[in-house]
Structure formats: structure tokens, C-alpha cells
Design an enzyme around this catalytic site. Structure first.
Site, PDB file in Angstrom:
ATOM      1  N   HIS A   1      25.885  33.344  31.242  1.00 37.07           N
ATOM      2  CA  HIS A   1      27.316  33.531  31.461  1.00 37.07           C
ATOM      3  C   HIS A   1      28.168  32.509  30.714  1.00 37.07           C
ATOM      4  CE1 HIS A   1      26.806  30.595  34.902  1.00 37.07           C
ATOM      5  NE2 HIS A   1      27.972  30.191  34.442  1.00 37.07           N
TER       6      HIS A   1
ATOM      7  N   ASP B   1      20.248  35.263  33.969  1.00 39.86           N
ATOM      8  CA  ASP B   1      21.325  34.345  33.605  1.00 39.86           C
ATOM      9  C   ASP B   1      20.811  33.157  32.787  1.00 39.86           C
ATOM     10  OD1 ASP B   1      23.939  33.559  33.357  1.00 39.86           O
ATOM     11  OD2 ASP B   1      24.059  32.586  35.315  1.00 39.86           O
TER      12      ASP B   1
ATOM     13  N   SER C   1      27.953  24.469  34.316  1.00 34.93           N
ATOM     14  CA  SER C   1      26.987  25.552  34.167  1.00 34.93           C
ATOM     15  C   SER C   1      26.133  25.354  32.929  1.00 34.93           C
ATOM     16  CB  SER C   1      27.703  26.903  34.056  1.00 34.93           C
ATOM     17  OG  SER C   1      27.943  27.443  35.320  1.00 34.93           O
TER      18      SER C   1
ATOM     19  N   THR D   1      23.903  26.187  37.876  1.00 36.87           N
ATOM     20  CA  THR D   1      24.364  27.552  37.620  1.00 36.87           C
ATOM     21  C   THR D   1      25.493  28.018  38.520  1.00 36.87           C
ATOM     22  OG1 THR D   1      22.164  28.173  36.836  1.00 36.87           O
ATOM     23  CG2 THR D   1      23.599  29.971  37.502  1.00 36.87           C
TER      24      THR D   1
ATOM     25  N   LEU E   1       7.087  45.965  40.750  1.00 34.24           N
ATOM     26  CA  LEU E   1       6.257  46.660  41.722  1.00 34.24           C
ATOM     27  C   LEU E   1       6.045  48.116  41.321  1.00 34.24           C
ATOM     28  CD1 LEU E   1       4.789  46.561  44.469  1.00 34.24           C
ATOM     29  CD2 LEU E   1       6.998  47.029  45.569  1.00 34.24           C
ATOM     30  N   GLY E   2       7.103  48.768  40.853  1.00 37.62           N
ATOM     31  CA  GLY E   2       6.997  50.155  40.401  1.00 37.62           C
ATOM     32  C   GLY E   2       7.416  51.177  41.430  1.00 37.62           C
TER      33      GLY E   2
END
Length: 474
Positions: free
Chosen positions: A163, A192, A291, A307, A346-347
Site C-alpha cells: 500500500h 500487502d 508503514s 503495517t 485448501l481448495g
């Protein structure tokens, strides 16, 4: 791990949209962001029903940051794919100090300040017509925001927040008293994390990299960065908590603070989500401009990338968050090697179970993550997970929502084995799953969208087809 959502609020239910949660507003304040709410009693995560309204330190003074999908500069430095770059200092030194009140802050600051950079972000000035609509770019660059970064290599690789650099047209970086032009090597918007490379840099002081997996609540830390543009600033505190996890909607975090501290342009913002697993909470001061800066331990070793903050005003209020260094450097290493950053998957497609929809649809439990679909060939499919299963625990930890399960999965690595407790038609089962990787979907999205806008790219990445009827996916 990829995310698909089943309604506009971001948290799905089986067949029923959830009304948007109401953001808490502090009396007497006027802000453009949802008021921050953090569950201080839950060291693991906040619930899906809460809004983690934060002001990004270095991204927004009185609003939550707009995440920008920054892909224009990816790999512009010409670094060959698979190049071997040593990240962090090649030697480790121990700091000897009499006490934390006397020489320790001085010694740590002296050691770490040469490894922390100030990042100035410039954007092209756009021309507008009489109705205020953007017509074209004049080509003139204007300083639009700023943030911080941490030196990882002698030749100028620097890790920061996505960001901070999102939407940038040019970067100026100050480190060790010298100013450099810089390019973005690559980013991972969903984490990020971004890596930039200084042009014609050599002999820099890379920071020593610590271990964020072995932190002790209460241990001494220092934050280093450029709050409000004040370069080379330090502040001390402690590790207040660990394992603070949250998913943030990029569309919820739009706005402008008018000060430009690390704020990505809203025009570059995507409609996706950023996932922060296992963040470090600290009371070391983190303010707009910090940040991407460093959180270091008493030996001056990097343990986190500063962050987020949570605050009623958008400024320091004693609650800040850093991305753990083990996670951040892993993503940075992939970017530097020319790879597309990957995450555990995980799917499955998910929806959140609560007491309301459990009663309506006759579900056997009133909280958990409802599996609405299982991807063929995924770890979930191979383990025998089925549509209609409700995940209630992940490695022994309670799962109360789809977001909980998504955060749990993101905290792991591809190939890890995990144990899920699921409710299947009223019966409780323990199922071991080997997590897969989202590499194929990430790479496909990057290739298909090299010329697309950032929002289009992330929508495809998350398998969003522009429909408002979607599920979460992990």
C-alpha cells in the site's frame, strides 16, 4: 489461498446474503473511515462480524488505506528469474547494554538506522475538464505520499508494504543519507508486501533478520521509520500480543486523508481482499509514514514490517501491528527470484454459518465454515471433504466463520498437513488435509491480466466474475 465472496458484505451464508455490518462511529469525530474495532480479549483473531477499521500507518491519517494493485513495474530491473540474492546481513552481532532504560535503545538505533529507508512516492498529475473528470496526464510528477522500507541486500533490494507503493509512477528512496531512484520489482497485494530495487546502489547495510516464530509477549522492541515524513525516527515499546489476524476488504478501506502519508491512489485500488495472518501487536509508536518500516528486537534484528494501526484519530494510540518477518521475507524472496508469490490453499468454497442461517436451513451447528463446493484435485478433495461439511475446528482451534478458516489456511505453507474437525449431517469427523498451493491460479491471473487494470486482475485472481453472488474460497 483465494477468496470468493457470497454477498456484497464479504461474508457469505448458504443461500442468504448478510446485511452489511454497521460501522461504529466515535461520538464527536468526523472521519471518512469505519471506526476501528479490535477484540482485545481474543489473541487469535477477530470475528467475521467485526470491522477491523484501521488507519494504515504511512497510508492514511484519518482513513483506512486504499489498497492499490501495482503491477506496472514488475520485474523492470532486469533481475533474472531464479537469481540468488542473500537477504539480510551476512553476520550477526549481539548488542551488549546495561539496561533497557540506559544504553539499549541507543545501541539498537545505531545498529539499525542505516538499514531503514524513507520512500517518497510520486504520481503523474492528471488534467481535468470543467466537470472535474480526468482527461489526460500532463506528465508532471507530484509527490503524493510517503512511507518506509527495510534494506535486505547490499545492492538495494528493499521490502515495504504494497500500500506504500501502490499507484506510484516514480519512487525516490533515501537510505544512509543518500537519495536513489527506485523501481518496483514486484508486489503481493493479498499480503500487502512489495519489493523495490534501488538503481545503482552498492555497499548498503542490510538489516539482520530475526525469527518472528519465537516472540515472547512483553519483550522489548523498537519501531523505526519515517512518521509524518520525519526520517530516521525510532520509538520503543513491547510485544503486546501475537497471532492477531484479519482480512481487510480493499473497497472498505478507501478514502483520502489529505496528508499523503503512504496513501495509495483510490484509482489504483482493487476490489479484492488483503489477508494479514498472525500479526505482531505492539505499543511501540507507529504513525502515518511508518508503514513498511522495521520492528526490531533488543539485538537489532528485524522481526516485523510495520503495517497497521487501530485508532480513533488515525494516529498513534498504542495499538500497532507488524507483519511477521518470517512471512514477509518469504514473500519478498519469491518476488526477488521472479516468482509469483504463492500461498497455502485448501481448495474449497465457503460460507459462514451463524445461528440465524443454521436455524433457517436446519444445520446441525450454529457456527463454522460451510463448504459449498470442493475443487477437483485439491487437497480438500483428496482428503474426502464434501459439499455440506461444516468446519468447526482447524488444528484444534475453533472456527466460527469462513474468514476464520481462510486466515487459518493462510497462516500455513503449501504442503503442510492440518487436521480439520467437521460436522457432517450431525456427525463429528476428524479429517487430515495436505494443503495445496494457489500457484496455478496466481500465475494464470498474472499472465491473463498483464494488460488489465488492477481491479480486473484481482477479480480474475479471486475467480470473481463480476457477480454479486459469490462464495469465500480457501
Amino acid at each position: 489461498m483465494t477468496d470468493q465472496f457470497n454477498n456484497q458484505n464479504g461474508y457469505g451464508q448458504p443461500g442468504q446474503p448478510i446485511p452489511p455490518a454497521q460501522g461504529y462511529q466515535q461520538p464527536g469525530y468526523q472521519h471518512s473511515y469505519t471506526q476501528p474495532v479490535v477484540d482485545a480479549q481474543s489473541p487469535r483473531k477477530t470475528s467475521s462480524g467485526r470491522t477491523f477499521g484501521t488507519a494504515f500507518a504511512g497510508a492514511a491519517l484519518a482513513c483506512v488505506i486504499a489498497f492499490g494493485g501495482f503491477t506496472v513495474y514488475q520485474n523492470v530491473t532486469g533481475t533474472p528469474s531464479g537469481s540468488n540474492v542473500t537477504l539480510g546481513a551476512s553476520t550477526n552481532t549481539e548488542i551488549q547494554a546495561q539496561s533497557t532504560d540506559d544504553t539499549l535503545p541507543e545501541a539498537v538505533a545505531q545498529k539499525c538506522l542505516p538499514s531503514v529507508a524513507a520512500i517518497d512516492v510520486y504520481t503523474a498529475q492528471a488534467s481535468t475538464d470543467m466537470f472535474g473528470r480526468s482527461t489526460s496526464s500532463s506528465g508532471a510528477l507530484t509527490e503524493s505520499s510517503l512511507g518506509s522500507g527495510v534494506v535486505l541486500s547490499e545492492d538495494g533490494y528493499i521490502v515495504t508494504n504494497n500500500h506504500v507503493v501502490a499507484g506510484a509512477d516514480a519512487l525516490k528512496v533515501t537510505v544512509g543519507g543518500e537519495e536513489y531512484d527506485a523501481d518496483v520489482v514486484g508486489t503481493d497485494e493479498s499480503s500487502d508486501i512489495a519489493v523495490i530495487k534501488l538503481r545503482n546502489a552498492s555497499g548498503l547495510t542490510p538489516i539482520e533478520i530475526g525469527d518472528s516464530d519465537n516472540l515472547t509477549i512483553g519483550e522489548w522492541v523498537m519501531s523505526i521509520g519515517s512518521p509524518f515524513g520525519l526520517e530516521q525516527s525510532v520509538a520503543t515499546g513491547i510485544v503486546s500480543a501475537t497471532s492477531r489476524s484479519q482480512i481487510m476488504s480493499n473497497s472498505e478501506s478507501s478514502g483520502s486523508d489529505g496528508y499523503g502519508y503512504g496513501y495509495g491512489r483510490s484509482s489504483s485500488q482493487s476490489g479484492g481482499y488483503t489477508i494479514y495472518p498472525n500479526m505482531i501487536q505492539t505499543d511501540a509508536a507507529i504513525n502515518p509514514g511508518n508503514s513498511g518500516g522495521a520492528l526490531v528486537d533488543s539485538n537489532g534484528k528485524l522481526i516485523g514490517i510495520n503495517t497497521l494501526i487501530t485508532s480513533y484519530s488515525g494516529n498513534y494510540s498504542g495499538v500497532g501491528f507488524a507483519i511477521p518477518v518470517n512471512y514477509a521475507v518469504n514473500i519478498a524472496q519469491q518476488i526477488i527470484e521472479g516468482k509469483t508469490p504463492t500461498h497455502a490453499q485448501l481448495g474449497v468454497s465457503l460460507s459462514t454459518v451463524n445461528s440465524q442461517n443454521a436455524k433457517r436451513y436446519g444445520l446441525k451447528v450454529d457456527s463454522g465454515a460451510y463448504i459449498s463446493a470442493v475443487n477437483s484435485g485439491s487437497g480438500a478433495a483428496e482428503a474426502g471433504l464434501e459439499e455440506g461439511d461444516i468446519v468447526t475446528k482447524f488444528d484444534g482451534n475453533s472456527v466460527s466463520s469462513a474468514s476464520d478458516l481462510m486466515l487459518d489456511v493462510r497462516s500455513k505453507n503449501p504442503g503442510d498437513k492440518v487436521t480439520l474437525e467437521v460436522n457432517r449431517n450431525g456427525d463429528t469427523k476428524q479429517i487430515e488435509v495436505t494443503l495445496g498451493s494457489d500457484e496455478s491460479s496466481q500465475s494464470a491471473a498474472t499472465q491473463q491480466n498483464s494488460g488489465s487494470s488492477s481491479s480486473e486482475m484481482l477479480n480474475r485472481l479471486l475467480n470473481n466474475s463480476g457477480s454479486s453472488s459469490k462464495n469465500d474460497a480457501a
